[in-house]
Motif scaffolding. Structure first.
Motif, short mmCIF file in Angstrom:
data_model
loop_
_atom_site.label_atom_id
_atom_site.label_comp_id
_atom_site.label_asym_id
_atom_site.label_seq_id
_atom_site.Cartn_x
_atom_site.Cartn_y
_atom_site.Cartn_z
N THR A 1 37.98 -3.82 8.74
CA THR A 1 39.24 -3.10 8.56
C THR A 1 40.18 -3.81 7.59
O THR A 1 40.99 -3.15 6.92
CB THR A 1 39.93 -2.96 9.95
OG1 THR A 1 38.95 -2.58 10.92
CG2 THR A 1 41.02 -1.90 9.92
N TYR B 1 45.01 7.16 11.78
CA TYR B 1 43.55 7.00 11.69
C TYR B 1 43.21 6.06 10.53
O TYR B 1 42.34 5.20 10.64
CB TYR B 1 42.90 8.37 11.51
CG TYR B 1 41.49 8.30 10.99
CD1 TYR B 1 40.46 7.81 11.80
CD2 TYR B 1 41.19 8.67 9.69
CE1 TYR B 1 39.18 7.70 11.32
CE2 TYR B 1 39.90 8.58 9.20
CZ TYR B 1 38.89 8.10 10.02
OH TYR B 1 37.63 7.99 9.54
N SER B 2 43.95 6.22 9.41
CA SER B 2 43.68 5.40 8.22
C SER B 2 44.96 4.68 7.81
O SER B 2 46.06 5.22 7.92
CB SER B 2 43.21 6.30 7.08
OG SER B 2 43.28 5.60 5.85
N SER B 3 44.78 3.44 7.30
CA SER B 3 45.94 2.64 6.93
C SER B 3 46.78 3.32 5.82
O SER B 3 47.98 3.07 5.72
CB SER B 3 45.51 1.25 6.47
OG SER B 3 44.67 1.36 5.34
N LEU B 4 46.16 4.21 5.03
CA LEU B 4 46.93 4.86 3.95
C LEU B 4 47.98 5.84 4.49
O LEU B 4 48.94 6.16 3.79
CB LEU B 4 45.99 5.58 2.98
CG LEU B 4 45.08 4.68 2.13
CD1 LEU B 4 44.23 5.51 1.19
CD2 LEU B 4 45.89 3.66 1.33
N PHE C 1 46.75 1.87 15.25
CA PHE C 1 45.52 2.58 15.61
C PHE C 1 45.59 2.95 17.10
O PHE C 1 46.17 2.20 17.91
CB PHE C 1 44.30 1.69 15.35
CG PHE C 1 44.08 1.39 13.88
CD1 PHE C 1 43.85 2.42 12.98
CD2 PHE C 1 44.12 0.09 13.40
CE1 PHE C 1 43.64 2.15 11.63
CE2 PHE C 1 43.92 -0.20 12.06
CZ PHE C 1 43.69 0.84 11.16
N ILE D 1 45.76 -4.35 13.22
CA ILE D 1 44.74 -5.18 13.86
C ILE D 1 43.39 -4.85 13.24
O ILE D 1 43.23 -3.81 12.61
CB ILE D 1 44.68 -4.98 15.38
CG1 ILE D 1 44.25 -3.54 15.71
CG2 ILE D 1 46.00 -5.30 16.04
CD1 ILE D 1 43.45 -3.45 16.96
N PRO E 1 40.07 -5.08 4.53
CA PRO E 1 40.26 -4.61 3.16
C PRO E 1 41.03 -3.29 3.09
O PRO E 1 41.75 -3.05 2.12
CB PRO E 1 38.84 -4.44 2.61
CG PRO E 1 37.93 -4.52 3.78
CD PRO E 1 38.64 -5.24 4.86
N THR E 2 40.90 -2.45 4.12
CA THR E 2 41.64 -1.17 4.11
C THR E 2 43.14 -1.44 4.28
O THR E 2 43.97 -0.75 3.70
CB THR E 2 41.14 -0.20 5.21
OG1 THR E 2 41.60 -0.66 6.50
CG2 THR E 2 39.63 -0.09 5.23
N VAL F 1 44.42 -2.77 0.95
CA VAL F 1 44.67 -1.69 -0.01
C VAL F 1 46.04 -1.05 0.25
O VAL F 1 46.82 -0.80 -0.67
CB VAL F 1 43.54 -0.61 0.04
CG1 VAL F 1 43.94 0.65 -0.74
CG2 VAL F 1 42.24 -1.16 -0.50
N ARG G 1 49.08 -0.98 -2.39
CA ARG G 1 49.66 0.32 -2.77
C ARG G 1 51.17 0.32 -2.51
O ARG G 1 51.94 0.87 -3.30
CB ARG G 1 48.96 1.37 -1.92
CG ARG G 1 48.74 2.76 -2.41
CD ARG G 1 48.16 2.96 -3.76
NE ARG G 1 46.73 2.84 -3.86
CZ ARG G 1 45.84 3.71 -3.37
NH1 ARG G 1 46.21 4.77 -2.71
NH2 ARG G 1 44.56 3.52 -3.55
#
Lengths: 72, 358
Positions: free
Chosen positions: B143, B116-119, B89, B138, B145-146, B149, B153
């Motif tokens: 954050t 920006y997003s963990s995906l 991040f 971090i 649970p993201t 995911v 995945r």
């Protein structure tokens, strides 16, 4: 880091959704908040919906605050 | 309803301040745990609007700020490997490690990518099969649970070249440690709204039961914060100590059960190392066995011995023991362009917020 913004769901496709965040269109994941429908508001954190925004509760809080202030 | 502007109405704010003034009869110290609250409180000038006897102090709720130097040094050592792409991040880039920072390393040509997003790390790993992609992960429970995911995945998709340097932290054990230390007088806690969106009320019960301190889970708009303070003052004046929810439009009693299940599927509780505070039992996460092959801590890299600036007060600032103005480095040597400690780097760090608004 723990910022969250509300956005309105425009379109849902499997686990992803298009949302309107203050006029900007963004794509987010619904993995953490699967039980939502088009038109509803969700709270978005780092590209994920993390909770549905409860409109009734929001209205109730505002009503309560208005009454509190009027009662002064 | 847009759920933002409605909670910024000035007339209601004025009324709430009047209410708080009327209800408050004694000096109290309230801690806002979350850095996002600190920023809102300063941005809207809330400290100056409250009666003098209500003092707000800032707590440890900035994940960038509490990341220990040793983890930043490890991330730097990893990004120096020729076959590694490091992702993280944006807030982590400027944080100084012992002798370098990710921003300096990037300027020197290391492959470091801000996400920006963990995906996004899944895509980067798939597009670069010849590289090892490491996500320096971090964050607090908002954050986590993201990140869980993304890890689930990775396993489902069988991505072999994606690894996670996990430096996440859990808020309730840190609050327990802070209250147990009793170094700062805390009469009430403004609890973080978005961490609590995931956790719900249950993990905070010890605050009222063991320490008899009132606490209110609070939102981030000015009316949310003022209502949260009013609810705390009322509890204090009525000699109650309960965990209440002000931020009802988002936070449910039980939290987000789907998100909690994702965290539990991937992680188990482990001791966490907090900058300036030290080791706190069960305040972090480690991988469950099924996911340990993705642990970037297993990489064989040489990490420099960790050291922090001897005069930096970030540790004390994070615990509410000192304020930035008491630090000899503040504004003179340490400023956003040349941050010495992480509390000056993160836009939610207490030193950064003091620098910007005070």
């Amino acid at each position: 880091m723990c910022l969250g913004v509300p956005g309105r769901i425009i379109e849902i496709e499997k686990t992803m959704a298009k949302v309107d965040v203050a006029g900007f269109l963004r794509e987010i994941s619904l993995d953490l908040c699967p039980d939502v429908s088009v038109g509803e508001y969700v709270l978005i954190h780092t590209g994920f919906a993390i909770q549905k925004v409860d409109e009734e509760d929001a209205k109730e809080t505002l009503e309560l605050l208005k009454k509190m202030v009027q009662a002064i | 309803m847009k759920f933002v502007d409605e909670f910024r109405i000035q007339e209601i704010a004025k009324g709430l301040i009047e209410r708080i003034k009327k209800a408050s009869t004694k000096p109290v110290q309230l801690m806002e745990v979350c850095g996002t609250h600190t920023v809102s409180i300063f941005r809207y000038g809330i400290r100056g609007l409250l009666p003098e006897q209500i003092r707000l102090i800032s707590g440890p709720g900035c994940p960038v700020c509490v990341t220990p130097n040793s983890d930043i040094d490890l991330a730097i050592a990893l990004c120096r490997q020729k076959d590694v792409i490091l992702t993280t991040f944006g807030d982590m880039m400027k944080v100084p490690g012992s002798t370098s920072s990710l921003q300096k390393e990037k300027a020197e040509g290391k492959d470091i990518r801000i996400i920006y997003s963990s995906l996004e790390v899944l895509r980067i790993a798939k597009e670069n099969p010849e590289k090892k992609v490491v996500f320096f992960a971090i964050g607090f429970e908002t954050t986590s649970p993201t990140i869980a995911v993304a890890i689930l995945r990775t396993k489902e998709m069988g991505i072999p070249n994606l690894f996670f340097l996990n430096s996440q932290k859990r808020i309730p054990p840190a609050l327990y440690a802070l209250l147990q230390l009793r170094q700062v007088k805390i009469n009430g806690l403004i609890l973080p709204g978005h961490v609590s969106t995931i956790l719900g009320k249950a993990p905070y019960q010890f605050i009222s039961k063991e320490f008899s301190i009132p606490a209110v889970i609070t939102g981030f708009e000015p009316l949310d914060i003022l209502q949260g303070i009013w609810m705390l003052v009322r509890q204090i004046e009525e000699n109650r100590s309960e965990i209440e929810i002000q931020y009802k439009r988002i936070v449910k009693e039980e939290g987000n059960l789907v998100a909690q299940a994702k965290i539990d599927e991937v992680f188990e509780k482990a001791d966490g190392h907090w900058r300036g505070i030290g080791r706190i039992p069960e305040s972090g996460y480690r991988f469950k066995e099924a996911f340990q092959t993705m642990d970037a801590r297993a990489f064989d890299v040489e990490v420099e011995p960790s050291k922090e600036h001897p005069e930096c007060l970030c540790g004390e600032v994070l615990q509410g023991i000192k304020i930035p103005l008491e630090c000899r480095l503040f504004k003179k040597v340490c400023h956003p362009e040349n941050p010495i400690g992480p509390c000056m780097v993160s836009i939610e760090g207490t030193c950064h917020t003091f620098f910007k608004y005070q």
